[in-house]
Design a protein around this motif. Structure first.
Motif, PDB file in Angstrom:
ATOM      1  N   GLN A 112       0.811  -1.243  -0.137  1.00 56.81           N
ATOM      2  CA  GLN A 112       0.019   0.112  -0.053  1.00 56.81           C
ATOM      3  C   GLN A 112       0.888   1.201   0.128  1.00 56.81           C
ATOM      4  O   GLN A 112       0.656   2.023  -0.772  1.00 56.81           O
ATOM      5  CB  GLN A 112      -1.062   0.090   1.111  1.00 56.81           C
ATOM      6  CG  GLN A 112      -1.690   1.199   1.259  1.00 56.81           C
ATOM      7  CD  GLN A 112      -2.661   1.480   0.083  1.00 56.81           C
ATOM      8  OE1 GLN A 112      -3.364   0.648  -0.342  1.00 56.81           O
ATOM      9  NE2 GLN A 112      -2.854   2.650  -0.192  1.00 56.81           N
ATOM     10  N   ARG A 113       2.023   1.296   0.744  1.00 54.61           N
ATOM     11  CA  ARG A 113       2.839   2.497   0.860  1.00 54.61           C
ATOM     12  C   ARG A 113       3.547   2.677  -0.363  1.00 54.61           C
ATOM     13  O   ARG A 113       3.542   3.669  -1.004  1.00 54.61           O
ATOM     14  CB  ARG A 113       3.752   2.362   1.901  1.00 54.61           C
ATOM     15  CG  ARG A 113       4.562   3.353   2.300  1.00 54.61           C
ATOM     16  CD  ARG A 113       3.498   4.870   2.933  1.00 54.61           C
ATOM     17  NE  ARG A 113       3.231   4.432   3.980  1.00 54.61           N
ATOM     18  CZ  ARG A 113       1.891   4.650   4.431  1.00 54.61           C
ATOM     19  NH1 ARG A 113       0.842   5.110   3.687  1.00 54.61           N
ATOM     20  NH2 ARG A 113       1.637   4.207   5.580  1.00 54.61           N
ATOM     21  N   LEU A 114       3.974   1.404  -0.972  1.00 54.12           N
ATOM     22  CA  LEU A 114       4.676   1.721  -2.348  1.00 54.12           C
ATOM     23  C   LEU A 114       3.706   2.363  -3.490  1.00 54.12           C
ATOM     24  O   LEU A 114       4.114   3.107  -4.183  1.00 54.12           O
ATOM     25  CB  LEU A 114       5.252   0.315  -3.003  1.00 54.12           C
ATOM     26  CG  LEU A 114       6.575  -0.215  -2.147  1.00 54.12           C
ATOM     27  CD1 LEU A 114       6.869  -1.530  -2.603  1.00 54.12           C
ATOM     28  CD2 LEU A 114       7.559   0.813  -2.301  1.00 54.12           C
ATOM     29  N   SER A 115       2.343   1.819  -3.298  1.00 50.23           N
ATOM     30  CA  SER A 115       1.465   2.188  -4.297  1.00 50.23           C
ATOM     31  C   SER A 115       1.171   3.793  -4.276  1.00 50.23           C
ATOM     32  O   SER A 115       0.922   4.377  -5.257  1.00 50.23           O
ATOM     33  CB  SER A 115       0.181   1.610  -4.244  1.00 50.23           C
ATOM     34  OG  SER A 115      -0.483   1.890  -3.009  1.00 50.23           O
ATOM     35  N   GLU A 116       1.351   4.391  -3.163  1.00 51.09           N
ATOM     36  CA  GLU A 116       1.411   5.758  -2.755  1.00 51.09           C
ATOM     37  C   GLU A 116       2.592   6.570  -3.293  1.00 51.09           C
ATOM     38  O   GLU A 116       2.343   7.687  -3.778  1.00 51.09           O
ATOM     39  CB  GLU A 116       1.061   6.148  -1.214  1.00 51.09           C
ATOM     40  CG  GLU A 116      -0.074   5.538  -0.601  1.00 51.09           C
ATOM     41  CD  GLU A 116      -0.017   5.580   0.642  1.00 51.09           C
ATOM     42  OE1 GLU A 116       0.837   6.257   1.492  1.00 51.09           O
ATOM     43  OE2 GLU A 116      -1.074   4.825   1.366  1.00 51.09           O
ATOM     44  N   PHE A 117       3.596   6.078  -3.264  1.00 50.29           N
ATOM     45  CA  PHE A 117       5.090   6.657  -3.707  1.00 50.29           C
ATOM     46  C   PHE A 117       5.063   6.391  -5.213  1.00 50.29           C
ATOM     47  O   PHE A 117       5.810   7.329  -5.823  1.00 50.29           O
ATOM     48  CB  PHE A 117       6.108   5.960  -2.893  1.00 50.29           C
ATOM     49  CG  PHE A 117       6.098   6.080  -1.511  1.00 50.29           C
ATOM     50  CD1 PHE A 117       5.286   7.151  -0.886  1.00 50.29           C
ATOM     51  CD2 PHE A 117       6.957   5.242  -0.674  1.00 50.29           C
ATOM     52  CE1 PHE A 117       5.569   7.203   0.487  1.00 50.29           C
ATOM     53  CE2 PHE A 117       7.184   5.558   0.666  1.00 50.29           C
ATOM     54  CZ  PHE A 117       6.214   6.346   1.279  1.00 50.29           C
ATOM     55  N   VAL A 118       4.617   5.537  -5.821  1.00 50.68           N
ATOM     56  CA  VAL A 118       4.833   5.384  -7.208  1.00 50.68           C
ATOM     57  C   VAL A 118       3.963   6.096  -8.076  1.00 50.68           C
ATOM     58  O   VAL A 118       2.947   6.205  -7.771  1.00 50.68           O
ATOM     59  CB  VAL A 118       5.009   3.969  -7.699  1.00 50.68           C
ATOM     60  CG1 VAL A 118       3.707   3.231  -7.811  1.00 50.68           C
ATOM     61  CG2 VAL A 118       5.870   3.698  -9.081  1.00 50.68           C
ATOM     62  N   LYS A 119       4.367   6.712  -9.323  1.00 49.58           N
ATOM     63  CA  LYS A 119       3.593   7.208 -10.266  1.00 49.58           C
ATOM     64  C   LYS A 119       2.367   6.390 -10.884  1.00 49.58           C
ATOM     65  O   LYS A 119       2.767   5.017 -10.697  1.00 49.58           O
ATOM     66  CB  LYS A 119       4.161   8.027 -11.455  1.00 49.58           C
ATOM     67  CG  LYS A 119       5.086   9.169 -10.921  1.00 49.58           C
ATOM     68  CD  LYS A 119       5.994   9.503 -12.079  1.00 49.58           C
ATOM     69  CE  LYS A 119       7.102  10.672 -11.738  1.00 49.58           C
ATOM     70  NZ  LYS A 119       7.827  11.063 -12.614  1.00 49.58           N
ATOM     71  N   SER A 120       1.314   6.760 -11.206  1.00 55.99           N
ATOM     72  CA  SER A 120       0.378   5.952 -11.760  1.00 55.99           C
ATOM     73  C   SER A 120       0.692   5.039 -12.855  1.00 55.99           C
ATOM     74  O   SER A 120       0.008   4.125 -13.042  1.00 55.99           O
ATOM     75  CB  SER A 120      -0.813   6.956 -12.194  1.00 55.99           C
ATOM     76  OG  SER A 120      -0.598   7.762 -13.274  1.00 55.99           O
ATOM     77  N   ASP A 121       1.748   5.494 -13.665  1.00 48.41           N
ATOM     78  CA  ASP A 121       2.142   4.673 -14.618  1.00 48.41           C
ATOM     79  C   ASP A 121       3.375   4.107 -14.598  1.00 48.41           C
ATOM     80  O   ASP A 121       4.194   3.574 -15.416  1.00 48.41           O
ATOM     81  CB  ASP A 121       2.148   5.552 -15.900  1.00 48.41           C
ATOM     82  CG  ASP A 121       3.284   6.502 -15.985  1.00 48.41           C
ATOM     83  OD1 ASP A 121       3.703   6.789 -14.828  1.00 48.41           O
ATOM     84  OD2 ASP A 121       3.504   7.239 -17.151  1.00 48.41           O
ATOM     85  N   GLY A 122       3.867   3.967 -13.114  1.00 46.84           N
ATOM     86  CA  GLY A 122       5.288   3.633 -12.741  1.00 46.84           C
ATOM     87  C   GLY A 122       5.451   1.984 -12.804  1.00 46.84           C
ATOM     88  O   GLY A 122       4.272   1.170 -12.886  1.00 46.84           O
ATOM     89  N   VAL A 123       6.516   1.612 -12.603  1.00 46.37           N
ATOM     90  CA  VAL A 123       6.937   0.151 -12.683  1.00 46.37           C
ATOM     91  C   VAL A 123       7.511  -0.385 -11.298  1.00 46.37           C
ATOM     92  O   VAL A 123       8.266   0.377 -10.856  1.00 46.37           O
ATOM     93  CB  VAL A 123       7.886   0.007 -13.928  1.00 46.37           C
ATOM     94  CG1 VAL A 123       8.530  -1.436 -13.801  1.00 46.37           C
ATOM     95  CG2 VAL A 123       7.511   0.212 -15.167  1.00 46.37           C
ATOM     96  N   VAL A 124       6.995  -1.371 -11.005  1.00 45.80           N
ATOM     97  CA  VAL A 124       7.692  -1.897  -9.668  1.00 45.80           C
ATOM     98  C   VAL A 124       8.494  -3.274 -10.162  1.00 45.80           C
ATOM     99  O   VAL A 124       7.869  -4.273 -10.705  1.00 45.80           O
ATOM    100  CB  VAL A 124       6.573  -2.525  -8.757  1.00 45.80           C
ATOM    101  CG1 VAL A 124       6.992  -3.222  -7.514  1.00 45.80           C
ATOM    102  CG2 VAL A 124       5.533  -1.400  -8.311  1.00 45.80           C
ATOM    103  N   TYR A 125       9.571  -3.266  -9.939  1.00 44.54           N
ATOM    104  CA  TYR A 125      10.649  -4.287 -10.222  1.00 44.54           C
ATOM    105  C   TYR A 125      10.825  -4.976  -9.106  1.00 44.54           C
ATOM    106  O   TYR A 125      11.461  -4.519  -8.086  1.00 44.54           O
ATOM    107  CB  TYR A 125      11.956  -3.705 -10.912  1.00 44.54           C
ATOM    108  CG  TYR A 125      12.929  -4.738 -11.306  1.00 44.54           C
ATOM    109  CD1 TYR A 125      12.808  -5.378 -12.505  1.00 44.54           C
ATOM    110  CD2 TYR A 125      14.138  -5.251 -10.418  1.00 44.54           C
ATOM    111  CE1 TYR A 125      14.034  -6.221 -12.789  1.00 44.54           C
ATOM    112  CE2 TYR A 125      14.861  -6.067 -10.514  1.00 44.54           C
ATOM    113  CZ  TYR A 125      14.897  -6.722 -11.834  1.00 44.54           C
ATOM    114  OH  TYR A 125      15.905  -7.563 -12.336  1.00 44.54           O
ATOM    115  N   VAL A 126      10.590  -6.394  -9.086  1.00 44.11           N
ATOM    116  CA  VAL A 126      10.513  -7.206  -7.621  1.00 44.11           C
ATOM    117  C   VAL A 126      11.538  -8.335  -8.022  1.00 44.11           C
ATOM    118  O   VAL A 126      11.127  -9.256  -8.850  1.00 44.11           O
ATOM    119  CB  VAL A 126       9.348  -7.509  -7.198  1.00 44.11           C
ATOM    120  CG1 VAL A 126       9.549  -8.146  -5.844  1.00 44.11           C
ATOM    121  CG2 VAL A 126       8.293  -6.570  -6.890  1.00 44.11           C
TER     122      VAL A 126
END
Length: 198
Positions: free
Chosen positions: A133-147
């Motif tokens: 949830q916190r990451l979703s607040e920090f990343v832009k709406s078109d952002g990428v999460v690399y895990v």
């Protein structure tokens, strides 16, 4: 360094639909420890922000940027008692020494990319939802999460690190509540830890 190059190459490839490949990215590295990716991405011209609660890990990270640690970095207290914020003189590296789960309005919708080097896989199940949830607040709406996660040959129920599959990542109580799944890269690079794949 080769593993960091590989990760950054994948990240740039994933963001190429939303930005030019030569445009510097704003990259967040949560629970970063002293991961060398932060320095590597910075050395390639990107803007990096790391968050970790362990002062010694962030001290070690600052030294990756050079021996002039005292001259190259300045520190201030974070707002709302959120720890210490270290800023590099280049203006492109920021280290938050504090709780990753803390609300940080100054980081809202700030990042093109989140680089997670198995922080997700190190968390107990009850910590995953607030983390995502916190990451979703920090990343832009078109952002990428690399895990990056660990896949274990045995002892999958024990951790950390915990064995993580695609469905674990995309559960509604994890990244699935705020992000779309794009693809699995498979084994990105070999690990020197027996019985694990990264």
């Amino acid at each position: 360094v080769e593993a960091k190059q590989t990760a950054l190459t994948h990240i740039i490839g994933a963001t190429s639909t939303t930005s030019s490949s030569d445009t510097p990215l704003r990259i967040l590295c949560p629970l970063a420890g002293d991961d060398q990716f932060i320095h590597y991405a910075w050395s390639q011209g990107h803007d990096v922000t790391a968050i970790d609660i362990v002062p010694d890990a962030l001290k070690a990270m600052r030294f990756q940027f050079g021996e002039n640690n005292q001259e190259d970095w300045s520190s201030t207290s974070a707002s709302n008692g959120g720890g210490v914020v270290w800023k590099h003189k280049s203006g492109r590296a920021t280290l938050y020494e504090g709780d990753m789960l803390m609300k940080r309005p100054e980081l809202q919708s700030s990042f093109d990319v989140v680089y997670d080097k198995d922080s997700f896989g190190a968390l107990n199940l009850d910590m995953r939802k607030p983390y995502c949830q916190r990451l979703s607040e920090f990343v832009k709406s078109d952002g990428v999460v690399y895990v990056e996660v660990k896949n274990k040959e045995s002892g999958r129920e024990f951790g950390p690190p915990y064995h993580v599959e695609n469905n674990d990542l995309m559960e509604e109580m994890s990244f699935g509540g705020a992000f779309d799944y794009v693809k699995s890269l498979g084994e990105v690079y070999p690990l020197k830890m027996g019985g694990l794949k990264q």
